[in-house]
Write a protein that holds these residues in place. Structure first.
Motif, PDB file in Angstrom:
ATOM      1  N   GLY A   1      -3.662  -4.691  -4.706  1.00 14.30           N
ATOM      2  CA  GLY A   1      -2.740  -4.411  -5.818  1.00 14.30           C
ATOM      3  C   GLY A   1      -2.433  -2.932  -5.935  1.00 14.30           C
ATOM      4  O   GLY A   1      -1.275  -2.527  -6.061  1.00 14.30           O
ATOM      5  N   LEU A   2      -3.482  -2.147  -5.890  1.00 13.47           N
ATOM      6  CA  LEU A   2      -3.306  -0.688  -5.977  1.00 13.47           C
ATOM      7  C   LEU A   2      -2.501  -0.169  -4.803  1.00 13.47           C
ATOM      8  O   LEU A   2      -1.643   0.702  -4.948  1.00 13.47           O
ATOM      9  CB  LEU A   2      -4.672   0.013  -5.992  1.00 13.47           C
ATOM     10  N   GLY A   3      -2.780  -0.735  -3.603  1.00 16.68           N
ATOM     11  CA  GLY A   3      -2.121  -0.266  -2.383  1.00 16.68           C
ATOM     12  C   GLY A   3      -0.617  -0.371  -2.476  1.00 16.68           C
ATOM     13  O   GLY A   3       0.110   0.539  -2.089  1.00 16.68           O
ATOM     14  N   SER A   4      -0.111  -1.528  -3.019  1.00 14.55           N
ATOM     15  CA  SER A   4       1.350  -1.692  -3.102  1.00 14.55           C
ATOM     16  C   SER A   4       1.945  -0.701  -4.103  1.00 14.55           C
ATOM     17  O   SER A   4       3.021  -0.138  -3.871  1.00 14.55           O
ATOM     18  CB  SER A   4       1.699  -3.135  -3.501  1.00 14.55           C
ATOM     19  N   GLN A   5       1.224  -0.442  -5.218  1.00 20.64           N
ATOM     20  CA  GLN A   5       1.709   0.547  -6.206  1.00 20.64           C
ATOM     21  C   GLN A   5       1.777   1.944  -5.582  1.00 20.64           C
ATOM     22  O   GLN A   5       2.758   2.676  -5.759  1.00 20.64           O
ATOM     23  CB  GLN A   5       0.774   0.598  -7.415  1.00 20.64           C
ATOM     24  N   ILE A   6       0.719   2.300  -4.858  1.00 15.94           N
ATOM     25  CA  ILE A   6       0.654   3.638  -4.237  1.00 15.94           C
ATOM     26  C   ILE A   6       1.764   3.786  -3.207  1.00 15.94           C
ATOM     27  O   ILE A   6       2.420   4.830  -3.123  1.00 15.94           O
ATOM     28  CB  ILE A   6      -0.745   3.859  -3.604  1.00 15.94           C
ATOM     29  N   LEU A   7       2.009   2.699  -2.430  1.00 19.33           N
ATOM     30  CA  LEU A   7       3.057   2.742  -1.403  1.00 19.33           C
ATOM     31  C   LEU A   7       4.431   2.933  -2.035  1.00 19.33           C
ATOM     32  O   LEU A   7       5.246   3.731  -1.557  1.00 19.33           O
ATOM     33  CB  LEU A   7       3.016   1.443  -0.584  1.00 19.33           C
ATOM     34  N   GLN A   8       4.673   2.206  -3.141  1.00 22.67           N
ATOM     35  CA  GLN A   8       5.961   2.332  -3.844  1.00 22.67           C
ATOM     36  C   GLN A   8       6.161   3.769  -4.333  1.00 22.67           C
ATOM     37  O   GLN A   8       7.255   4.329  -4.221  1.00 22.67           O
ATOM     38  CB  GLN A   8       6.002   1.385  -5.055  1.00 22.67           C
ATOM     39  N   ARG A   9       5.102   4.341  -4.876  1.00 19.68           N
ATOM     40  CA  ARG A   9       5.196   5.701  -5.416  1.00 19.68           C
ATOM     41  C   ARG A   9       5.476   6.700  -4.279  1.00 19.68           C
ATOM     42  O   ARG A   9       6.276   7.621  -4.436  1.00 19.68           O
ATOM     43  CB  ARG A   9       3.891   6.058  -6.146  1.00 19.68           C
ATOM     44  N   ARG A  10       4.798   6.503  -3.141  1.00 19.16           N
ATOM     45  CA  ARG A  10       5.026   7.400  -2.005  1.00 19.16           C
ATOM     46  C   ARG A  10       6.459   7.271  -1.480  1.00 19.16           C
ATOM     47  O   ARG A  10       7.073   8.256  -1.091  1.00 19.16           O
ATOM     48  CB  ARG A  10       4.017   7.101  -0.892  1.00 19.16           C
ATOM     49  N   GLN A  11       6.983   6.039  -1.482  1.00 21.59           N
ATOM     50  CA  GLN A  11       8.365   5.836  -1.027  1.00 21.59           C
ATOM     51  C   GLN A  11       9.365   6.506  -1.966  1.00 21.59           C
ATOM     52  O   GLN A  11      10.362   7.081  -1.530  1.00 21.59           O
ATOM     53  CB  GLN A  11       8.669   4.337  -0.910  1.00 21.59           C
ATOM     54  N   LEU A  12       9.077   6.452  -3.266  1.00 19.35           N
ATOM     55  CA  LEU A  12       9.935   7.090  -4.265  1.00 19.35           C
ATOM     56  C   LEU A  12      10.071   8.595  -3.977  1.00 19.35           C
ATOM     57  O   LEU A  12      11.159   9.166  -4.078  1.00 19.35           O
ATOM     58  CB  LEU A  12       9.352   6.861  -5.672  1.00 19.35           C
ATOM     59  N   TYR A  13       8.947   9.206  -3.584  1.00 19.41           N
ATOM     60  CA  TYR A  13       8.946  10.657  -3.385  1.00 19.41           C
ATOM     61  C   TYR A  13       9.146  11.070  -1.921  1.00 19.41           C
ATOM     62  O   TYR A  13       9.035  12.249  -1.599  1.00 19.41           O
ATOM     63  CB  TYR A  13       7.615  11.258  -3.892  1.00 19.41           C
ATOM     64  N   ALA A  14       9.448  10.103  -1.029  1.00 18.48           N
ATOM     65  CA  ALA A  14       9.530  10.425   0.413  1.00 18.48           C
ATOM     66  C   ALA A  14      10.565  11.509   0.702  1.00 18.48           C
ATOM     67  O   ALA A  14      10.290  12.464   1.437  1.00 18.48           O
ATOM     68  CB  ALA A  14       9.834   9.160   1.204  1.00 18.48           C
ATOM     69  N   ALA A  15      11.757  11.395   0.103  1.00 12.82           N
ATOM     70  CA  ALA A  15      12.825  12.381   0.391  1.00 12.82           C
ATOM     71  C   ALA A  15      12.475  13.773  -0.139  1.00 12.82           C
ATOM     72  O   ALA A  15      12.547  14.757   0.609  1.00 12.82           O
ATOM     73  CB  ALA A  15      14.146  11.892  -0.181  1.00 12.82           C
TER      74      ALA A  15
END
Length: 1000
Positions: A329-343
């Motif tokens: 559960g945490l992993g998917s949240q962390i991945l989403q957050r990292r994708q948000l800030y990727a650019a």
């Protein structure tokens, strides 16, 4: 005079005098500020009186003068100039209580003042809103905004979010006259963080602010250019904008992330901040960098913790199946957050690569005239900035290794093609490449480094011009020095790099040879085993090949560079496990200096005057320095070499010592300043340094001590005692301190001889004042500490006169304003106290010295010159107060023949003595305050933390430490925090530089 009275003697004045002074100052302020003309003319004087009034308030309010805030608000309504000055007084009061109070007031007093300001704030709040809504006067509105800025960080949140204050501030933001002050106020609001209750107001404030900002500064603006061409007000606006964004995001970025409609405003704000980060201003960049560092750490840490679930299990005590569910559960949240800030993070990588600060290892720099030169002074600000940027880039690398590698290689290819070639671009790129060492997986790092080193070597071949080649050489050396893991795994690359360094050692451009020798040493320390084994395709170990070509390799090096080179080869030889080969390598390494040494000693046997020639003396010095460098890296294995030259070296030492003494005796004190005497002394010092280095680095083998210490007793110790003060070498003291620390109790029999030779004569040199012979001071007390720690029985055997001399010298040491000497003296005192308490002479010692030590410690504790010693002062006092109540002291501390009445016990006597001592020392404190402090010492003596805080409060209350920098009183807590941070950094690959990690 008023300031002095208020600061140091206020509480001692009668109440009517205090009231008279307070009323007089208030009346003068009102008179001068009621009229526009007098207010402008006497502005500096009014400001001075405002400060004085606030100092009185710190004493009188809130216990007395309860009506101060209502009086002030009432006065403010009588005229706009008085109102403006009232705003200044309120701002000063807020700053005194909330910003400058630590270390100046007791915790209780600060708490009372804060509560009073909070309870009265409604009146201040109403006044500020009234002025902002009704006044047209620019100066008054600016003063009000400035006062609000001082108050916003601590007032109850209701006054901000449940009143028209925020809307009023945002109304003023577009107006150029008030823009910067308003932005500072909004920044204070943005920095507040008290849970989720006001989240909606923060979102509304941010969105409204972004709409206004785009009208003032469109998002298409090239901010670095606008800043460079802007006025000072416009530049301040950019700096304040950076502070606003960083403060808001630090506290509320999660709120903006939580809803989809706010994400575009968030990403636009980050875009603004990245553009501001490119501004060519160090202070603006520091503000941005601080935030980027915290943001990438916030993005990296959850990702890092998921990679190490075992640590999470231990920390939370969870069952593994339950943990895996949570991790998914945490992993998917962390991945989403990292994708948000990727650019934004990709743009941030480019920013870090383009602006990377210069690391300490780089010695070749561009001067103000555009020339490539050797750096002469280290810039500490740049080193601090490099450390933060390096840490930030390592986190960014962990978040996306591929993007980091791609951006670096793309920028490097532009250097090769000439499209982006210039010194600064290549430097920052290579510093960035070197800074991420250890952050990639080994396989990826190997692939990356092969391309980087290949491209840099090609660039060195194709680029013309001495300066250009020097810059590229410097970057090659820096990068290869940062990747020992890669070099250890790739022998061919390691050999190519080392041979390239040997090439650079013949390059006479300033700084290149120094950097080549330093990089060679760093690489050898991390890869030394690789040089002593026969590699695939080689016929002999590299070290043997190197020793064969040694004279050619070092032909163009300066003496100090040769010493570094010899130390490096010493590290290689030390890695050889075969005793026979090791000795053979060392003989080959030392062949050149040994031939020269034998030649000089041979000539000296024929005519001793040969040794007096200045060129010969320089050669002797150079040979000794080479030996010291090799001893430093070889340690115990240097035994056969030092044995070869040891006795001849002592004879040269004795002869040069006699030459120095006769020169000073004939020429007086000025003779010691002549170049000839300085050169002779350099040889003596290097001799002592060589022996000390060898004994310190050699493994603890008693036979080495027995072999080397007795022959030194007369030539070294006897020479020290016989010499004139100006001819005594302080290194004698550090040498024998090293010997005692190394061989400990085995030296007990020699301590009386050491004492006899150095004690009395050194004391006479250092006790005339605090300035003469600084080196002798520190080393003398280090020697005493070694004796106290390891040969204490030898101190007990001293006569009472000699022991008094020792104690007097310790007191002299901790009175010293030189931090190192004072700390050595205090540590020595603690050793003595602990050792004597455990001995049979406990009563006798404490009866003689307890009161003297207590008095002297209180003297240095409260004189403000010795703050760095605070931690040790506290430990000594704690030891004394515990001793006074312990069973170890069975006899009275007071003089039973002179004290008219007996005390029940030592604790009662010490309590009364301390109250009298402090009562006479601090007449500004009442008897009850002093008694309360002393009682507190006895009550808290078994809890160091409470004991320490109690003394801190006393120092503030006594007024001795007011209005000064008191960070040294909190140095111990800061040290604990630093160690905690180091442990955290060790857990993250790459965060500790390779050369700082201890090899297994």
């Amino acid at each position: 005079v008023l300031e002095g009275v208020i600061k140091y003697r206020w509480n001692a004045l009668p109440v009517e005098q205090r009231d008279g002074m307070k009323n007089y100052i208030s009346e003068v302020i009102v008179q001068l500020s009621s009229n526009e003309a007098s207010f402008r003319m006497e502005r500096l004087y009014v400001n001075k009186l405002n400060v004085t009034l606030v100092q009185i308030l710190k004493h009188e309010w809130p216990a007395r003068w309860r009506s101060f805030i209502p009086d002030l608000v009432a006065a403010a309504k009588t005229s706009e100039t008085i109102c403006e000055n009232c705003m200044v007084i309120l701002k000063l009061l807020s700053e005194e209580v909330f910003d400058f109070s630590r270390g100046e007031m007791t915790q209780q007093k600060i708490k009372e003042l804060k509560q009073s300001l909070n309870s009265e704030f409604q009146l201040i709040h109403e006044l500020c809103l009234y002025v902002l809504s009704a006044s047209q006067r620019t100066e008054l509105i600016q003063a009000t905004l400035s006062t609000l800025h001082a108050f916003l960080s601590w007032i109850p949140l209701g006054y901000i979010f449940e009143s028209p204050l925020l809307e009023t501030l945002l109304k003023f933001f577009p107006m150029p006259s008030y823009r910067n002050l308003t932005l500072q106020c909004l920044t204070e609001v943005a920095a507040l963080n008290f849970g989720d209750f006001y989240n909606m107001q923060y979102i509304k404030m941010y969105n409204f602010f972004m709409v206004q900002l785009q009208a003032i500064l469109p998002s298409t603006t090239k901010i670095p250019e606008a800043y460079a061409n802007g006025s000072s007000e416009e530049q301040a606006f950019i700096q304040n904008l950076a502070l606003f964004f960083t403060s808001f995001y630090k506290s509320h970025i999660r709120v903006l992330e939580s809803s989809q409609e706010n994400i575009s405003a968030l990403l636009m704000g980050l875009e603004y901040l990245i553009n501001i980060s490119f501004v060519d201003d160090t202070e603006v960049f520091k503000v941005c960098l601080d935030y980027w560092n915290s943001l990438v750490l916030e993005l990296f840490e959850p990702h890092h913790n998921l990679d190490t679930p075992a640590a999470t299990v231990n920390m939370m005590g969870l069952q593994m199946p339950l943990l895996h569910g949570m991790v998914d559960g945490l992993g998917s949240q962390i991945l989403q957050r990292r994708q948000l800030y990727a650019a934004p993070m990709s743009k941030l990588r480019m920013l870090m690569i383009c602006r990377m600060a210069k690391p300490e290892e780089v010695l070749i720099v561009e001067d103000e005239n555009g020339n490539i030169v050797r750096e002469t002074l280290k810039d500490n600000d740049v080193l601090v900035q490099y450390k933060i940027m390096r840490e930030t880039l390592i986190y960014l690398s962990h978040l996306d290794h591929e993007d980091t590698e791609k951006q670096m290689l793309k920028k490097l290819s532009k250097q090769l093609s000439g499209e982006d070639w210039n010194w600064n671009n290549l430097n920052t790129l290579c510093w960035a490449i070197g800074s991420i060492s250890g952050s990639m997986m080994e396989e990826q790092e190997n692939r990356f480094l092969v391309m980087v080193i290949r491209d840099l070597l090609n660039l060195c071949e194709i680029t013309k011009g001495k300066d250009n080649k020097a810059v590229i050489a410097s970057n090659i050396m820096y990068v290869v020095g940062q990747y020992p893991r890669f070099l250890r795994a790739h022998w061919k690359f390691l050999k190519t790099v080392v041979n390239k360094l040997f090439e650079f050692m013949h390059e006479t451009h300033p700084g290149v040879q120094d950097m080549a020798c330093d990089t060679f040493l760093k690489i050898v320390q991390k890869c030394k085993r690789k040089f002593v084994i026969v590699q695939v395709g080689e016929s002999e170990p590299f070290v043997s090949e190197l020793l064969s070509g040694l004279p050619t390799t070092v032909a163009d090096l300066e003496p100090h560079q040769i010493h570094t080179f010899y130390e490096s080869v010493g590290h290689m030889i030390q890695a050889e496990s075969d005793l026979q080969k090791r000795d053979e390598y060392m003989q080959r390494l030392m062949d050149l200096p040994n031939q020269k040494w034998a030649e000089i000693i041979g000539q000296a046997h024929q005519s001793v005057d040969f040794l007096k020639d200045q060129e010969v003396i320089r050669t002797v010095l150079n040979i000794l320095q080479t030996n010291t460098s090799v001893a430093n890296s070889l340690g115990t294995y240097f035994l056969s070499q030092i044995s070869l030259i040891f006795l001849d070296m002592l004879n040269v030492y004795r002869m040069y010592s006699e030459l120095i003494s006769s020169s000073i005796a004939e020429g007086g004190p000025y003779a010691s300043k002549t170049s000839y005497v300085k050169l002779l002394r350099s040889v003596k010092r290097e001799t002592l340094k060589l022996i000390e280095t060898f004994l310190d680095k050699a493994e603890d083998q008693p036979q080495i001590g027995k072999q080397f210490v007795p022959p030194m007793m007369d030539p070294v110790l006897g020479d020290y005692a016989r010499n004139l003060p100006d001819a005594r070498e302080s290194e004698v003291l550090s040498l024998f301190a090293t010997i005692i620390n190394k061989y400990k109790a085995a030296m007990i029999e020699d301590v009386p001889r050491i004492f006899e030779a150095v004690f009395q004569c050194t004391l006479e040199m250092i006790t005339k004042n605090f300035e003469d012979y600084p080196e002798h001071r520190l080393k003398f007390f280090s020697l005493l500490r070694a004796i106290a720690a390891h040969c204490f029985p030898a101190l007990i055997r001293l006569s009472s006169e000699q022991l008094k001399l020792v104690m007097d010298s310790i007191i002299w040491a901790f009175r010293h304003t030189e931090r190192n000497i004072a700390e050595t003296g205090l540590n020595l005192l603690l050793e003595m106290l602990k050792n004597f308490q455990a001995s049979e002479f406990c009563n006798q010692f404490y009866r003689s010295y307890f009161l003297t030590i207590e008095q002297e410690i209180f003297a240095v504790l409260t004189d403000t010159f010795h703050k760095p010693g605070f931690k040790l002062h506290v430990l000594v006092l704690q030891h004394l107060f515990c001793s006074a109540e312990s069973g170890a002291l069975s006899e009275p501390l007071w003089d039973t023949t002179t004290v008219p009445y007996p005390y029940l016990n030592n604790a009662m006597f010490v309590r009364e003595y301390t109250i009298k001592l402090l009562g006479t020392s601090f007449p500004n404190m009442t008897a009850s305050e002093v008694t309360q402090f002393v009682n507190g010492l006895f009550e808290s003596k078994n809890n160091l933390s409470i004991f320490k805080n109690h003394i801190r409060d006393f120092l503030v209350q006594s007024k001795e430490f007011s209005a000064q920098d008191n960070k040294d009183l909190y140095a111990e807590e800061a040290a604990v925090q630093r160690e905690r941070e180091r442990q955290r950094m060790l857990s993250i690959p790459g965060l500790i530089a390779p050369n700082e990690i201890q090899d297994e």
